[in-house]
Design a protein around this motif. Structure first.
Motif, PDB file in Angstrom:
ATOM      1  N   VAL A 174      42.548  54.002  -2.652  1.00 35.63           N
ATOM      2  CA  VAL A 174      42.744  53.831  -4.017  1.00 35.63           C
ATOM      3  C   VAL A 174      42.389  55.170  -4.986  1.00 35.63           C
ATOM      4  CG1 VAL A 174      42.612  52.204  -5.965  1.00 35.63           C
ATOM      5  CG2 VAL A 174      42.694  51.245  -3.623  1.00 35.63           C
ATOM      6  N   ASP A 175      43.177  55.352  -5.899  1.00 34.26           N
ATOM      7  CA  ASP A 175      42.685  56.514  -6.720  1.00 34.26           C
ATOM      8  C   ASP A 175      41.978  55.833  -7.973  1.00 34.26           C
ATOM      9  OD1 ASP A 175      44.607  55.334  -8.722  1.00 34.26           O
ATOM     10  OD2 ASP A 175      46.064  57.115  -8.473  1.00 34.26           O
ATOM     11  N   ASP A 176      41.611  56.570  -8.922  1.00 36.39           N
ATOM     12  CA  ASP A 176      40.547  56.130 -10.074  1.00 36.39           C
ATOM     13  C   ASP A 176      41.263  55.221 -11.177  1.00 36.39           C
ATOM     14  OD1 ASP A 176      38.701  57.660  -8.960  1.00 36.39           O
ATOM     15  OD2 ASP A 176      39.162  59.523 -10.378  1.00 36.39           O
ATOM     16  N   ASP A 177      42.717  55.345 -10.815  1.00 36.64           N
ATOM     17  CA  ASP A 177      43.390  54.426 -11.756  1.00 36.64           C
ATOM     18  C   ASP A 177      43.767  53.023 -11.243  1.00 36.64           C
ATOM     19  OD1 ASP A 177      43.387  56.043 -13.970  1.00 36.64           O
ATOM     20  OD2 ASP A 177      45.140  57.186 -13.201  1.00 36.64           O
ATOM     21  N   GLY A 178      43.077  52.916  -9.846  1.00 32.91           N
ATOM     22  CA  GLY A 178      43.410  51.571  -9.372  1.00 32.91           C
ATOM     23  C   GLY A 178      44.788  51.473  -8.554  1.00 32.91           C
ATOM     24  N   ARG A 179      45.460  52.807  -8.300  1.00 34.62           N
ATOM     25  CA  ARG A 179      46.759  52.862  -7.461  1.00 34.62           C
ATOM     26  C   ARG A 179      46.529  53.134  -6.237  1.00 34.62           C
ATOM     27  NH1 ARG A 179      50.315  57.000  -6.718  1.00 34.62           N
ATOM     28  NH2 ARG A 179      48.982  58.379  -7.331  1.00 34.62           N
ATOM     29  N   VAL A 180      47.101  52.335  -5.293  1.00 37.06           N
ATOM     30  CA  VAL A 180      46.956  52.573  -3.738  1.00 37.06           C
ATOM     31  C   VAL A 180      47.723  53.719  -3.478  1.00 37.06           C
ATOM     32  CG1 VAL A 180      47.392  51.519  -1.853  1.00 37.06           C
ATOM     33  CG2 VAL A 180      46.819  50.113  -3.591  1.00 37.06           C
ATOM     34  N   THR A 181      47.229  54.707  -2.893  1.00 37.83           N
ATOM     35  CA  THR A 181      47.864  56.146  -2.455  1.00 37.83           C
ATOM     36  C   THR A 181      47.889  56.101  -0.901  1.00 37.83           C
ATOM     37  OG1 THR A 181      45.693  56.993  -2.381  1.00 37.83           O
ATOM     38  CG2 THR A 181      46.760  57.201  -4.575  1.00 37.83           C
ATOM     39  N   GLY A 182      47.466  55.310  -0.120  1.00 42.82           N
ATOM     40  CA  GLY A 182      47.665  55.136   1.388  1.00 42.82           C
ATOM     41  C   GLY A 182      46.913  54.478   1.858  1.00 42.82           C
ATOM     42  N   LEU A 183      47.152  54.016   3.197  1.00 46.85           N
ATOM     43  CA  LEU A 183      46.359  52.934   3.912  1.00 46.85           C
ATOM     44  C   LEU A 183      46.454  53.374   5.445  1.00 46.85           C
ATOM     45  CD1 LEU A 183      48.733  51.076   5.715  1.00 46.85           C
ATOM     46  CD2 LEU A 183      49.453  50.672   3.324  1.00 46.85           C
ATOM     47  N   ALA A 184      45.398  52.648   6.294  1.00 45.57           N
ATOM     48  CA  ALA A 184      45.304  52.942   7.773  1.00 45.57           C
ATOM     49  C   ALA A 184      44.967  51.604   8.204  1.00 45.57           C
ATOM     50  CB  ALA A 184      44.289  54.247   7.923  1.00 45.57           C
ATOM     51  N   ASP A 185      45.664  51.345   8.974  1.00 42.66           N
ATOM     52  CA  ASP A 185      45.478  49.860   9.656  1.00 42.66           C
ATOM     53  C   ASP A 185      44.525  50.039  11.016  1.00 42.66           C
ATOM     54  OD1 ASP A 185      46.066  47.096  10.135  1.00 42.66           O
ATOM     55  OD2 ASP A 185      47.327  47.551  11.687  1.00 42.66           O
ATOM     56  N   LYS A 186      43.415  49.420  10.846  1.00 41.50           N
ATOM     57  CA  LYS A 186      42.457  49.311  12.032  1.00 41.50           C
ATOM     58  C   LYS A 186      42.162  50.810  12.532  1.00 41.50           C
ATOM     59  CE  LYS A 186      43.610  44.688  13.363  1.00 41.50           C
ATOM     60  NZ  LYS A 186      44.804  44.630  12.304  1.00 41.50           N
ATOM     61  N   PRO A 187      41.753  51.714  11.832  1.00 38.56           N
ATOM     62  CA  PRO A 187      41.271  53.013  12.215  1.00 38.56           C
ATOM     63  C   PRO A 187      40.082  53.126  12.837  1.00 38.56           C
ATOM     64  CG  PRO A 187      40.561  52.663   9.831  1.00 38.56           C
ATOM     65  CD  PRO A 187      41.435  51.571  10.353  1.00 38.56           C
ATOM     66  N   GLU A 188      40.110  54.097  14.013  1.00 40.52           N
ATOM     67  CA  GLU A 188      39.050  54.253  15.014  1.00 40.52           C
ATOM     68  C   GLU A 188      37.834  54.958  13.959  1.00 40.52           C
ATOM     69  OE1 GLU A 188      39.583  56.290  18.198  1.00 40.52           O
ATOM     70  OE2 GLU A 188      41.468  55.185  18.952  1.00 40.52           O
ATOM     71  N   LYS A 189      38.172  55.731  13.227  1.00 44.37           N
ATOM     72  CA  LYS A 189      37.083  56.183  12.313  1.00 44.37           C
ATOM     73  C   LYS A 189      37.237  55.874  10.836  1.00 44.37           C
ATOM     74  CE  LYS A 189      35.527  59.599  15.760  1.00 44.37           C
ATOM     75  NZ  LYS A 189      35.305  60.924  15.978  1.00 44.37           N
ATOM     76  N   PRO A 190      37.034  54.960  10.269  1.00 47.30           N
ATOM     77  CA  PRO A 190      37.330  54.604   8.621  1.00 47.30           C
ATOM     78  C   PRO A 190      36.598  55.482   7.936  1.00 47.30           C
ATOM     79  CG  PRO A 190      36.215  52.872   9.595  1.00 47.30           C
ATOM     80  CD  PRO A 190      36.576  53.654  10.710  1.00 47.30           C
ATOM     81  N   ALA A 191      37.371  56.179   6.856  1.00 43.31           N
ATOM     82  CA  ALA A 191      36.653  56.767   5.892  1.00 43.31           C
ATOM     83  C   ALA A 191      35.852  56.161   4.829  1.00 43.31           C
ATOM     84  CB  ALA A 191      37.680  57.812   5.145  1.00 43.31           C
ATOM     85  N   HIS A 192      35.932  54.870   4.622  1.00 36.80           N
ATOM     86  CA  HIS A 192      35.375  54.024   3.686  1.00 36.80           C
ATOM     87  C   HIS A 192      35.447  52.587   4.152  1.00 36.80           C
ATOM     88  CE1 HIS A 192      39.095  53.379   1.828  1.00 36.80           C
ATOM     89  NE2 HIS A 192      39.421  54.471   1.775  1.00 36.80           N
ATOM     90  N   GLY A 193      34.971  51.827   3.109  1.00 42.05           N
ATOM     91  CA  GLY A 193      35.094  50.377   3.496  1.00 42.05           C
ATOM     92  C   GLY A 193      35.840  49.533   2.621  1.00 42.05           C
ATOM     93  N   VAL A 194      36.684  50.169   1.835  1.00 43.74           N
ATOM     94  CA  VAL A 194      37.846  49.144   0.744  1.00 43.74           C
ATOM     95  C   VAL A 194      38.689  48.943   1.923  1.00 43.74           C
ATOM     96  CG1 VAL A 194      39.008  49.234  -1.107  1.00 43.74           C
ATOM     97  CG2 VAL A 194      37.174  50.573  -1.123  1.00 43.74           C
ATOM     98  N   VAL A 195      39.045  47.364   2.000  1.00 40.31           N
ATOM     99  CA  VAL A 195      40.011  47.053   2.927  1.00 40.31           C
ATOM    100  C   VAL A 195      40.980  45.894   2.333  1.00 40.31           C
ATOM    101  CG1 VAL A 195      38.348  47.589   5.022  1.00 40.31           C
ATOM    102  CG2 VAL A 195      38.583  45.419   3.596  1.00 40.31           C
ATOM    103  N   ALA A 196      41.991  45.758   2.753  1.00 39.79           N
ATOM    104  CA  ALA A 196      42.742  44.513   2.428  1.00 39.79           C
ATOM    105  C   ALA A 196      42.278  43.421   2.898  1.00 39.79           C
ATOM    106  CB  ALA A 196      44.121  44.857   2.799  1.00 39.79           C
ATOM    107  N   THR A 197      42.235  42.244   1.833  1.00 40.91           N
ATOM    108  CA  THR A 197      41.751  40.941   2.238  1.00 40.91           C
ATOM    109  C   THR A 197      42.774  40.253   2.875  1.00 40.91           C
ATOM    110  OG1 THR A 197      42.359  40.010  -0.056  1.00 40.91           O
ATOM    111  CG2 THR A 197      40.343  41.009   0.321  1.00 40.91           C
ATOM    112  N   GLU A 198      44.087  40.803   2.934  1.00 39.58           N
ATOM    113  CA  GLU A 198      45.524  40.101   3.327  1.00 39.58           C
ATOM    114  C   GLU A 198      45.937  38.989   2.203  1.00 39.58           C
ATOM    115  OE1 GLU A 198      45.790  39.260   7.491  1.00 39.58           O
ATOM    116  OE2 GLU A 198      44.094  40.531   7.864  1.00 39.58           O
ATOM    117  N   VAL A 199      45.689  39.277   1.153  1.00 36.84           N
ATOM    118  CA  VAL A 199      46.130  38.385  -0.065  1.00 36.84           C
ATOM    119  C   VAL A 199      46.913  39.545  -0.930  1.00 36.84           C
ATOM    120  CG1 VAL A 199      45.927  37.090  -2.218  1.00 36.84           C
ATOM    121  CG2 VAL A 199      44.448  36.759  -0.124  1.00 36.84           C
ATOM    122  N   PHE A 200      48.250  39.178  -1.170  1.00 40.24           N
ATOM    123  CA  PHE A 200      49.135  39.993  -1.904  1.00 40.24           C
ATOM    124  C   PHE A 200      49.960  39.257  -2.695  1.00 40.24           C
ATOM    125  CE2 PHE A 200      48.899  41.249   2.673  1.00 40.24           C
ATOM    126  CZ  PHE A 200      48.316  42.631   2.758  1.00 40.24           C
ATOM    127  N   ALA A 201      50.268  40.230  -4.015  1.00 38.20           N
ATOM    128  CA  ALA A 201      51.108  39.451  -5.054  1.00 38.20           C
ATOM    129  C   ALA A 201      52.645  40.671  -4.981  1.00 38.20           C
ATOM    130  CB  ALA A 201      50.634  39.435  -6.439  1.00 38.20           C
TER     131      ALA A 201
END
Length: 410
Positions: A170-197
């Protein structure tokens, strides 16, 4: 206020293989939690308190176990003639199309015509195996104000755990810029809660485009979310407070531990199951209150209705109707409905399913673990209605399935 421009899809069709013997004969969302609730109660209660009244339940695996929990939608005031609860099983069409859903994106695509006929402005989609509290009115307000075609509810978890989830950039404006599903070496701990609108029209259009490429749709992170992110109109809403994916034995156990700890050490991130302003609603099957005999001793535990305790229970959760006979000890364990622990038995770091019996003087699990909480490999799992013989020993990490067959974890 009722929200008739919103349609909620609760995804409850997954088999839940990671829960092993605990989901052999039931769908994962039907699993009991904290004695008197079911996992399915959490998304449905959140929707009820948020004023969302059109709720469709997408089912597939062990459907009857879900139907029994739903009770026609009555616990959440969803039993109505117009709107309310609707159950969506897989469809086999006359031309041979349809059949079993292959992922949550595929499940939405399978029901695209029914969704389009309802013409909801916003499609709320959520999994049903998480423990959390969410006011969907806040999500809907942010989603519409931002002009996003999709809003992903996120949370922050320890980086070591992020590899079990979809990591969201996520960038500084709250826009999602990319994703990685179950990465072996995650870069950080921000994850999807599996709730979407989702903007309904846009997401159905994108699904049609992706399906025309004659490739499987799979789950959201496989193709749908990346396609929406490429359009540059996916945003995040950060969930504040408690959230736990309880799709693995160790996290299911950990969430129960969190409930016990929260009773004595209230923190801002704790989940209050008994908050009168936001109660977790559930199918209520009346039973007698629990009874603790003179020989019984209960320490830092949750004891459900109709339990009878003559032994010792420490830091554990006993589901309704569970019996712990005199001389038996249950420590650091989760026992579901109508479990019997006979005299002199020992149960440590175990999850014991409905109707199982632990024979007299039997030993299940181990009191010794490497860390503060047991890993999946350290937990002992006893399937529904399994019978552990008197004097038997079931080592840490063993599994006993509902048929009585034993094996080790993994």
């Amino acid at each position: 206020m009722a929200r008739h421009d919103v349609l909620a899809l609760v995804l409850a069709g997954g088999q839940g293989n990671r829960m092993e013997v605990l989901t052999q004969d039931r769908a994962k969302p039907a699993l009991p939690f904290a004695g008197v609730y079911r996992l399915l109660d959490f998304p449905l209660s959140n929707l009820r308190h948020s004023g969302v009244e059109d709720v469709w339940m997408v089912v597939q695996y062990e459907t009857q176990s879900i139907i029994e929990v739903l009770a026609g939608g009555r616990p959440w005031d969803l039993d109505r003639s117009h709107g309310g609860l609707r159950v969506l099983p897989p469809q086999q069409e006359a031309d041979g199309e349809g059949g079993w859903h292959d992922g949550n994106a595929d499940a939405i695509y399978a029901h695209r015509d029914a969704i389009a006929r309802e013409e909801p402005e916003t499609l709320l989609v959520m999994s049903s195996d998480h423990v959390y509290r969410l006011d969907h009115s806040e999500l809907l307000a942010q989603h519409r104000a931002s002009g996003a075609v999709a809003t992903v509810v996120t949370t922050r978890v320890p980086v070591a755990q992020a590899g079990h989830h979809t990591v969201i950039d996520v960038d500084d404006d709250g826009r999602v810029t990319g994703l990685a599903d179950k990465p072996e070496k995650p870069a950080h701990g921000v994850v999807a809660t599996e709730v979407f609108a989702f903007d309904t029209a846009v997401v159905l259009e994108v699904l049609e485009e992706l399906a025309s490429e004659d490739r499987g749709l799979g789950d959201f992170p496989d193709r749908l979310l990346p396609a929406l992110v490429e359009r540059g109109t996916v945003r995040e809403m950060r969930l504040q407070g408690y959230w736990k994916d309880v799709g693995r034995p160790e996290t299911y156990f950990e969430a129960h531990h969190d409930v016990l700890v929260s009773r004595t050490r209230r923190r801002s991130t704790d989940l209050r199951l008994d908050d009168p302003a936001w109660p977790v609603l559930s199918r209520d099957v009346p039973r007698m209150p629990a009874f603790v005999e003179q020989s019984g001793r209960v320490i830092d535990s949750l004891i459900s209705p109709a339990c009878r305790v003559a032994g010792r229970v420490e830091r554990s959760v006993l589901g309704p109707g569970t019996v712990v006979q005199e001389g038996a000890i249950v420590r650091d364990s989760v026992l579901l409905h109508d479990v019997t622990v006979r005299a002199g038995a020992r149960v440590h770091h175990a999850i014991v399913d409905d109707g199982a019996t632990i024979g007299a003087e039997a030993v299940v699990g181990s009191a010794r673990i490497a860390g503060d909480l047991p890993t999946t490999e350290e937990l002992t799992l006893i399937g529904a209605r399994a019978r552990i013989s008197a004097g038997a020993k079931v080592p840490a990490g063993d599994r006993v399935d509902p048929g009585g067959r034993r094996r080790q974890a993994g």
